[in-house]
Design an enzyme around this catalytic site. Structure first.
Site, PDB file in Angstrom:
ATOM      1  N   VAL A  77     -11.246  35.209  73.598  1.00  0.00           N
ATOM      2  CA  VAL A  77     -11.653  33.923  74.180  1.00  0.00           C
ATOM      3  C   VAL A  77     -10.507  32.923  74.080  1.00  0.00           C
ATOM      4  O   VAL A  77      -9.852  32.843  73.045  1.00  0.00           O
ATOM      5  CB  VAL A  77     -12.857  33.350  73.383  1.00  0.00           C
ATOM      6  N   CYS A  78     -10.272  32.190  75.157  1.00  0.00           N
ATOM      7  CA  CYS A  78      -9.364  31.037  75.068  1.00  0.00           C
ATOM      8  C   CYS A  78      -9.988  29.903  75.881  1.00  0.00           C
ATOM      9  O   CYS A  78     -11.185  29.920  76.174  1.00  0.00           O
ATOM     10  CB  CYS A  78      -7.963  31.386  75.554  1.00  0.00           C
ATOM     11  N   ALA A  79      -9.196  28.900  76.250  1.00  0.00           N
ATOM     12  CA  ALA A  79      -9.791  27.746  76.936  1.00  0.00           C
ATOM     13  C   ALA A  79     -10.258  28.108  78.349  1.00  0.00           C
ATOM     14  O   ALA A  79     -11.370  27.768  78.760  1.00  0.00           O
ATOM     15  CB  ALA A  79      -8.799  26.596  76.985  1.00  0.00           C
ATOM     16  N   MET A 105     -13.643  29.172  77.433  1.00  0.00           N
ATOM     17  CA  MET A 105     -14.621  28.225  76.891  1.00  0.00           C
ATOM     18  C   MET A 105     -15.138  27.258  77.959  1.00  0.00           C
ATOM     19  O   MET A 105     -16.244  26.733  77.853  1.00  0.00           O
ATOM     20  CB  MET A 105     -14.023  27.439  75.710  1.00  0.00           C
TER      21      MET A 105
END
Ligand SMILES: [Fe+2]
Length: 385
Positions: A77-79, A105
Site C-alpha cells: 500500500v502507498c498513497a 490510500m
C-alpha cells in the site's frame, strides 16, 4: 524499474472483504512514517500491518526483505498505488506473493460498501447503510415504491444514484442531518444535478449559497407510499441544527448526535459548554420517549470494533443506554464534566470544510481529496475499542 514485472493487484473492496472475513494478507504500507502514523488500513491484527517506507527498499533491499515473513501473502500500500507497485514487483521477484492495492490510500478513502439494514419485500421498503470505510462515514438510502431518499451523502454521489437505479428507484430528496465538518457533503450537488430538494435545518445553514429546505421538528417526509413513515426529530448539541430521522418507529438515523459508543463532539462552534447542555437535553429528554428497541444508525463510527458481524454499524438504543458511557453521567453537571474533558483536538481543515459545505468556497478535486484524508474526528467521549 522498467523491466520489473507488473504485480498483481487487489482492489480496496477485496482487501476490505478479506479483513471482514478474518483472512487478510499481511499489509505492507510503504508510505513515510508520518503518513503511516496519521492514517492507515484498519481492522488488521497487530502483526499483520507493517510500515517500511519505499525509500528503504532503494537503500537496503535485502534488509527490508528480511523483515517480511516468506510464507505470507502481502498487500502493498502507498498513497496512490505507484511506489507500492514497484515494491510489490520486488517482492514478487523474491518469491513472495505480493499484490498492489489499486489506487492506494486515496482509493481506500473512497471505498463505499453498501449493506442492507432492512428489506421488507411485502411493503417494498429498503434501508441501506453505505459505509465509507476509510473515513468511517455512514450514509443511508431509503427506498419505497420507486422513490429514494439519501441521507448524509458523501461527495462521490454516483454511489447513491447507482444504488437507487439498481432498485428501479429515482432519488427524490437529499438530506444532511447537520452541517458536516469532517467531510464534503454530496447533498447540495446531488440536489442540483437531479433537481430535487435538499434539506438541512435552518440553524446549521446560515450563510448557505444554495437553496435548501429546513426540516422543522416533527416534519413527516413522504416517500413512495404510506408504508414508510419518516419523522424529523430536532436533536441539537453536536450542532444547533442536528436532526435525527425516525423511520417507522424502528430506526433512528442519528447523524452525529449519538454514536454506538460515544456522541458527537459539541465544540465545533467554539461554544462547547452551551452545545453540550443541548446534547444533554437531547439524550435525556428528547430521546427519552423512544423505545429501547429502536435501532440507532449513526453517521460515523470510531473503529472496526463497532461494525457488527453482519457488516452494519448499529446498536439498539437500550444497549446504548446501558453501555455507552455518555448515558452513565446522569446529572447535567456530571455529563458536562465528562464530555468537556473528553474532547480531541479539532483538525484545522474542519473550518474550510464547513464553509465548502455551505457553498462559500469550492475545493477542486485534488484539494477535496487532501482535505478529506484520514478518519473523521467527530466524536467526543470515546470509549476504548
Ligand atoms: Fe458532524
Amino acid at each position: 524499474m522498467s523491466d520489473s514485472p507488473v504485480p498483481e493487484e487487489l482492489t480496496p473492496d477485496e482487501l476490505y472483504q478479506a479483513i471482514r472475513r478474518g483472512t487478510p494478507p499481511l499489509v505492507l504500507d510503504v508510505r513515510n512514517e508520518d503518513e503511516f502514523a496519521s492514517w492507515t488500513i484498519e481492522g488488521l491484527p497487530l502483526n499483520d500491518l507493517l510500515n517500511i517506507p519505499y525509500f528503504m527498499f532503494l537503500e537496503d533491499e535485502a534488509g527490508c526483505l528480511e523483515r517480511l515473513p516468506r510464507a505470507r501473502e502481502v498487500a502493498v500500500v502507498c498513497a496512490k498505488g505507484g511506489s507500492s507497485a514497484f515494491v510489490a514487483s520486488i517482492l514478487g521477484q523474491h518469491g513472495i506473493r505480493a499484490r498492489n492495492l489499486r489506487g492506494g490510500m486515496i482509493a481506500w478513502g473512497d471505498l463505499h460498501v453498501t449493506t442492507g439494514v432492512a428489506s421488507t419485500r411485502e411493503s417494498a421498503v429498503t434501508l441501506s447503510q453505505i459505509n465509507r470505510v476509510g473515513k468511517r462515514c455512514l450514509s443511508y438510502v431509503i427506498i419505497s415504491n420507486g422513490e429514494a431518499l439519501v441521507i448524509d451523502p458523501a461527495r462521490h454521489v454516483d454511489w447513491y444514484t447507482s444504488l437507487a437505479q439498481a432498485q428501479q428507484a429515482r432519488l427524490t430528496r437529499a438530506i444532511d442531518t447537520h452541517l458536516h465538518a469532517d467531510h464534503l457533503s454530496g447533498g447540495p450537488a446531488i440536489a442540483r444535478s437531479l433537481g430535487i430538494p435538499y434539506h438541512i435545518r435552518l440553524d446549521d445553514a446560515a450563510g448557505a449559497r444554495f437553496p435548501y429546505h429546513s426540516l422543522a421538528d416533527g416534519t413527516r417526509l413522504a416517500l413512495g407510499s404510506s408504508v414508510v413513515e419518516i419523522i424529523a426529530m430536532h436533536t441539537p448539541g453536536h450542532t444547533p441544527g442536528s436532526t435525527s430521522l425516525l423511520v417507522n418507529d424502528k430506526y433512528l438515523l442519528t447523524g452525529d448526535t449519538l454514536f454506538v459508543s460515544s456522541i458527537g463532539r459539541p465544540d465545533l462552534g467554539d461554544k462547547a459548554e452551551e452545545w453540550a447542555k443541548l446534547l444533554y437535553r437531547t439524550l435525556f429528554d428528547r430521546m427519552a420517549h423512544l423505545s429501547d428497541a429502536v435501532l440507532i444508525l449513526p453517521a460515523h463510527y470510531s473503529g472496526v470494533a463497532e461494525i457488527r458481524h453482519d457488516g452494519i454499524v448499529a446498536t439498539p438504543l437500550g444497549v446504548a443506554r446501558r453501555k455507552n458511557p455518555v448515558f452513565q453521567s446522569r446529572t447535567e453537571p456530571q455529563f458536562l464534566d465528562y464530555v468537556l474533558n473528553h474532547l480531541p483536538a479539532q483538525p484545522p481543515v474542519y473550518e474550510a470544510i464547513r464553509r465548502a459545505n455551505l457553498g462559500q468556497i469550492v475545493f477542486d478535486a485534488e484539494h477535496a481529496t487532501e482535505a478529506e484524508l484520514g478518519p473523521n474526528q467527530c466524536a467526543a467521549a470515546l470509549s476504548p475499542n
